[in-house]
Design an enzyme around this catalytic site. Structure first.
Site, short mmCIF file in Angstrom:
data_model
loop_
_atom_site.label_atom_id
_atom_site.label_comp_id
_atom_site.label_asym_id
_atom_site.label_seq_id
_atom_site.Cartn_x
_atom_site.Cartn_y
_atom_site.Cartn_z
N LYS A 1 -9.87 -0.29 -1.79
CA LYS A 1 -10.10 -0.54 -0.35
C LYS A 1 -11.55 -0.25 0.01
O LYS A 1 -12.07 0.83 -0.24
CB LYS A 1 -9.15 0.33 0.48
CG LYS A 1 -9.14 0.01 1.97
CD LYS A 1 -8.09 0.86 2.67
CE LYS A 1 -7.97 0.52 4.15
NZ LYS A 1 -6.92 1.34 4.81
N CYS B 1 -4.22 -3.02 4.35
CA CYS B 1 -3.91 -2.49 5.68
C CYS B 1 -4.81 -3.07 6.75
O CYS B 1 -4.90 -4.28 6.89
CB CYS B 1 -3.95 -0.95 5.65
SG CYS B 1 -3.04 -0.18 7.02
N GLU C 1 0.85 -1.19 0.00
CA GLU C 1 0.00 0.00 0.00
C GLU C 1 0.89 1.25 0.00
O GLU C 1 1.95 1.26 0.62
CB GLU C 1 -0.87 -0.02 1.26
CG GLU C 1 -1.75 1.20 1.45
CD GLU C 1 -2.37 1.24 2.84
OE1 GLU C 1 -3.48 1.80 2.98
OE2 GLU C 1 -1.75 0.72 3.80
#
Length: 545
Positions: A363, A414, A302
């Site tokens: 995301k 994440c 990321e």
């Protein structure tokens, strides 16, 4: 009997109904209450020590901490709460939560001490009703079971509300590479949390029975404490599920590193991108020299490119050049603008050496106050620091599965790795799980280690290899049984190459989905109902009451 006297009632009795004569309301009873509260606070610290990077031995944080202390902490809290009134139990639970979350979340200090302590207090609040419920069920039949179910109910709510919840520091995430890890393959993280809490509650039961010289009951409780992890060991995981002829893929993980840590690590976006380009070209040189096998796919973390490659020609060219050099598809973590330019998307982009950028995953769960600001118009007037989040991140709406070379990748970005549903969706039909993450803000704290522990548990839960790609560490390649095949240090460039199985079979946990969590949380509610009905009954001395 008043709410605060149940713990002091004689076994099998109901105690005094006169508040004036209540031991907990007299000067003599105050030390007992203080001792209960101190024990609850100590329970929080003991549970904290069960989480990485608190370890003994050479693993340096890579395992799941001093994992038996998770059970010990639950046992100590259960003993502190047993028989307490609801208000005092809620206070004890709040103290336990504070002494657990404050030391487990200091990685948020770079954002601000107020953010660290504020989130710790918010998370600790969930322990108050759980503790009140634990105190209530402590006078019922099968109270160790109800205690464990209530723990799952607390994690159920905490992981969903508000703003999508924050399921960090669940008991399950202290149980990586332990006898309890196998439960994840049957019922995911919720069943692992339940097993951990159940072993702790049974330990409390055994200690209580021993103190009352009920040796048979103590032996029964101790047998339960031992049976829970023994059953977990017998559950086949990882390599035990390997099938003949399963495909293998050579994978590479790139950790380019960042110019500096903390909140300002993105101040040199070009340098961050260049670092990942340089490591990828280094990998290509190693392949040509025969030093490492040619990978089938490469994963970047990321934020490896916070320059939008769709809009920035230079960023496009350097990424495309590195991908062409290595000659295989690369999953690139990049920030891109939405077509209207109003929001940002956090993407994992499949970059092909011949056709360039193609399929991508956006995301689905942006970080509140980090990637978007709830109630922006109201809060930015009071908290000027929120103005640093100049644009809100858009929520992805597509499946988190993309084809990268020979394998379908299930991508999570994440802190999405903490959310059962998002990871389950990624595993459904994919052969490899990927966690693209950026830990530079939280570098050299416990948070990267805790994220790695979650990734290892997810490998067992879904019987998939997991590739953790982090800008500054900790990057890792995890086998389906949770073993670390490769692991980086923090704030150093790193190239990891390994061969991993590509699996498509579903675990029992995959098939059951969220059902175990719902059933266990509902069981906690049923236990509370049983406790309300039995509240005036004599205190039980055995599991059967």
């Amino acid at each position: 009997m008043t709410q605060d006297t149940a713990a002091d009632a004689p076994a099998g009795g109901t105690g005094s109904s006169d508040p004036a004569s209540s031991p907990s309301r007299t000067p003599q009873g105050r030390p007992r209450r203080a001792l209960r509260l101190a024990a609850a606070a100590l329970a929080g610290l003991v549970m904290y020590l069960a989480f990485p990077p608190n370890v003994l031995g050479p693993d340096e944080g890579g395992s799941s901490g001093l994992w038996p202390l998770a059970m010990a902490g639950v046992a100590l809290l259960a003993l502190a709460l047993r028989g307490l009134g609801l208000r005092l139990a809620a206070l004890a639970g709040l103290l336990c939560g504070l002494f657990f979350f404050v030391p487990i979340l200091p990685g948020l200090r770079p954002i601000g001490t107020d953010a660290w302590l504020g989130l710790s207090l918010t998370e600790a609040v969930y322990f108050a009703p759980m503790a009140a419920g634990m105190a209530l069920v402590s006078r019922t039949r099968l109270w160790p079971f109800w205690t464990a179910a209530l723990w799952v109910a607390q994690e159920f709510v905490r992981g969903r509300f508000p703003l999508g919840g924050f399921p960090w520091a669940r008991l399950a995430f202290s149980q990586t590479d332990t006898p309890l890890t196998g439960y994840a393959a049957l019922g995911g993280a919720p069943l692992t949390s339940f097993a951990t809490a159940l072993a702790g509650a049974l330990l409390a039961y055994a200690l209580l029975a021993a103190l009352r010289h009920r040796l048979r009951a103590a032996a029964l409780g101790l047998a339960g404490v031992l049976a829970v992890p023994l059953a977990g060991v017998l559950i086949p995981t990882g390599s035990g599920n390997a099938s003949r002829g399963e495909k293998e893929a050579v994978v590479a993980v790139i950790q380019g590193n960042v110019p500096r840590s903390g909140m300002d690590f993105l101040g040199q976006r070009q340098a961050v991108l260049n670092n990942h380009v340089a490591r990828t070209r280094e990998l290509a040189a190693q392949v040509r020299a025969g030093q490492v096998p040619r990978p089938d796919l490469v994963v970047w973390p990321e934020n490896s490119s916070d320059l939008d490659p769709y809009r920035d020609d230079e960023a496009y060219e350097v990424i495309d050049g590195a991908v062409k050099d290595v000659g295989v598809p690369v999953l690139v973590g990049a920030l891109t603008l939405t077509p209207d330019g109003e929001q940002v998307e956090n993407r994992g982009i499949v970059w092909d050496p011949e056709t360039g950028p193609g399929d991508y995953y956006t995301k689905r769960h942006p970080v509140p106050f980090g990637e978007y600001v709830p109630f922006r118009d109201l809060l930015t007037g009071f908290i000027s620091r929120l103005e640093r989040v100049s644009r809100d991140f858009a929520r992805g709406t597509m499946d988190n599965q993309v084809q990268v070379g020979p394998a379908v990748i299930g991508d999570v970005i994440c802190f999405e790795v903490a959310y059962d549903g998002i990871v389950r969706d990624a595993a459904n039909g994919s052969g490899i799980l990927v966690v693209q993450t950026n830990n530079a803000t939280y570098g050299r704290t416990s948070l990267p280690w805790q994220q790695l522990a979650m990734s290892r548990l997810r490998a067992v839960e879904h019987d998939r290899p997991v590739l953790v790609a982090a800008t500054s560490g900790i990057s890792a390649i995890v086998a389906p049984d949770g073993r670390l095949l490769e692991q980086s240090r923090e704030f150093v460039p790193d190239i990891q190459v390994a061969s991993v199985p590509v699996r498509t079979s579903a675990t029992v946990s995959d098939r059951l989905g969220a059902l175990p969590e719902w059933i266990l949380a509902l069981a906690g509610i049923i236990g509370l109902g049983a406790a309300v009905r039995a509240r005036r009954r004599p205190e039980p001395d055995t599991l059967e009451g």
